[in-house]
Design a protein around this motif. Structure first.
Motif, short mmCIF file in Angstrom:
data_model
loop_
_atom_site.label_atom_id
_atom_site.label_comp_id
_atom_site.label_asym_id
_atom_site.label_seq_id
_atom_site.Cartn_x
_atom_site.Cartn_y
_atom_site.Cartn_z
N GLN A 1 1.18 11.81 3.25
CA GLN A 1 0.56 12.81 4.15
C GLN A 1 1.14 14.29 4.01
O GLN A 1 2.53 14.21 3.91
N PHE B 1 -5.33 10.87 14.93
CA PHE B 1 -6.01 10.69 13.73
C PHE B 1 -7.02 9.45 13.73
O PHE B 1 -6.58 8.37 14.29
N TYR C 1 4.25 7.10 2.20
CA TYR C 1 4.71 6.07 2.97
C TYR C 1 4.48 4.85 2.01
O TYR C 1 3.41 4.59 1.45
N GLY D 1 -9.44 10.91 8.94
CA GLY D 1 -10.08 12.13 9.22
C GLY D 1 -8.97 13.33 9.18
O GLY D 1 -7.71 13.06 9.14
N HIS E 1 -2.72 0.66 -4.17
CA HIS E 1 -2.30 -0.65 -3.67
C HIS E 1 -2.07 -1.82 -4.78
O HIS E 1 -2.85 -1.66 -5.74
N GLN F 1 -10.94 -5.38 5.15
CA GLN F 1 -9.78 -5.72 4.87
C GLN F 1 -9.34 -5.69 3.77
O GLN F 1 -10.07 -6.52 2.65
N TYR G 1 0.73 5.48 1.01
CA TYR G 1 -0.23 6.57 1.43
C TYR G 1 0.74 7.73 1.26
O TYR G 1 2.07 7.57 1.24
N TYR H 1 -7.54 2.67 3.90
CA TYR H 1 -7.99 3.37 4.95
C TYR H 1 -8.48 5.05 4.41
O TYR H 1 -7.58 5.74 3.85
N ALA I 1 -7.82 -7.46 12.84
CA ALA I 1 -7.73 -6.56 11.61
C ALA I 1 -6.31 -6.67 11.10
O ALA I 1 -5.47 -6.85 11.85
N ARG I 2 -6.45 -6.34 9.81
CA ARG I 2 -5.00 -5.78 9.10
C ARG I 2 -4.71 -4.70 9.48
O ARG I 2 -5.52 -3.74 9.31
N GLN I 3 -3.45 -4.29 9.85
CA GLN I 3 -3.04 -2.89 10.51
C GLN I 3 -2.13 -2.40 9.62
O GLN I 3 -1.29 -3.27 8.94
N LEU I 4 -2.17 -0.88 9.40
CA LEU I 4 -1.12 -0.24 8.86
C LEU I 4 -0.24 0.21 9.81
O LEU I 4 -0.55 0.57 10.86
N THR I 5 1.04 -0.03 9.38
CA THR I 5 2.23 0.62 10.34
C THR I 5 2.93 1.36 9.48
O THR I 5 3.82 0.98 8.56
N PHE I 6 3.21 2.69 10.05
CA PHE I 6 3.54 3.84 9.27
C PHE I 6 5.05 3.91 9.63
O PHE I 6 5.57 4.14 10.88
N TYR J 1 -4.88 7.72 1.19
CA TYR J 1 -4.64 6.41 0.42
C TYR J 1 -4.37 6.89 -0.98
O TYR J 1 -5.09 7.73 -1.62
N GLY K 1 -4.27 14.53 7.65
CA GLY K 1 -4.44 13.28 7.89
C GLY K 1 -3.99 12.54 6.53
O GLY K 1 -3.98 13.20 5.46
N PRO K 2 -3.26 11.14 6.67
CA PRO K 2 -2.66 10.58 5.39
C PRO K 2 -3.80 10.30 4.61
O PRO K 2 -4.96 10.10 4.63
N TYR L 1 0.83 -1.08 -0.12
CA TYR L 1 -0.09 0.04 0.13
C TYR L 1 0.85 1.23 0.06
O TYR L 1 2.11 1.33 0.67
#
Lengths: 112, 112
Positions: free
Chosen positions: A38, B90, A87, B104, A49, B97, A36, B101, A97-102, A46, A43-44, A34
């Motif tokens: 900012q 944020f 990013y 905000g 992907h 999934q 993103y 994202y 959940a699938r999580q985004l780690t920045f 999208y 806010g970041p 993915y």
């Protein structure tokens, strides 16, 4: 999570293509990449992907190498408004959940 | 208006006070997330939710409480605010999934 590596900063002339690289050598076969961005104080946002095929939308193109160990985000005609931190993320799945780690991302500065 | 909204945009509170940051989305997205962003640390996941009444801890959950009684709302509460919780917060949501994202505009919280 697959770790990603990006250059800390890049410059690009306005109107030229911006090519932002990302290494993700530990990515597994079913993990997406993915992107993103900012813009300062916002806010970041999208961008795009992909899994293995190249992808294109109204914002950018994503080129993923055949071995999937790296990718390049291409902004075809960069404008001053594209100045932002970009990013590259390979989301990990933990819990429900699938999580985004920045990470630190790449600061792209588009120069007039 | 459709979208994801955070309130308040700015908040100043005193150490030890309870404060709640609100996040509301109009898309009926299943997944919602709270991140904080500090200089030198980037964006870090606090809590997330896969659906109403399902919440999970992220990377930095200590000192925060969340709830999700309705799909559209995901409030974040600092039970006893500390100066280290001064940050930009944020909220984000995702249909499911694999989807991007949407973030905000953020809440800038200062604890004095």
């Amino acid at each position: 999570d697959a770790k990603t590596t990006q250059p800390p900063s890049m410059d690009c002339a306005e109107g030229r293509a911006a090519n932002l690289p990302c290494n993700h050598s530990t990515i597994s076969g079913n993990e997406y990449v993915y992107w993103y961005r900012q813009i300062h104080s916002q806010g970041p946002q999208y961008i795009i992907h992909g899994l293995k095929n190249n992808e294109t939308n109204e914002m950018a193109s994503l080129i993923i190498t055949e071995d999937r160990k790296s990718s390049t985000l291409i902004l075809p005609h960069a404008t001053l408004r594209d100045t932002a931190v970009y990013y590259c993320i390979v989301p990990g799945v933990r819990g429900s959940a699938r999580q985004l780690t920045f990470g630190s991302g790449t600061q792209l500065t588009v120069l007039p | 208006d459709a979208g994801i909204t955070q309130s308040p945009r700015y908040k100043i509170t005193e150490t030890g006070r309870q404060v709640t940051l609100m996040c509301h989305q109009t898309w009926s997205h299943s997944y919602m997330f709270w991140y904080r962003q500090d200089l030198g640390h980037g964006l870090r996941l606090i809590y997330y939710s896969a659906a109403a009444d399902i919440t999970d801890k992220g990377e930095v959950p200590d000192g925060y409480v969340v709830s999700r009684s309705k799909t559209e709302n995901f409030p974040l509460t600092l039970e006893s605010a500390t100066r280290s919780q001064t940050s930009v917060y944020f909220c984000a949501s995702s249909l499911r999934q694999g989807y991007g994202y949407t973030f905000g505009s953020g809440t800038r919280l200062t604890v004095v």
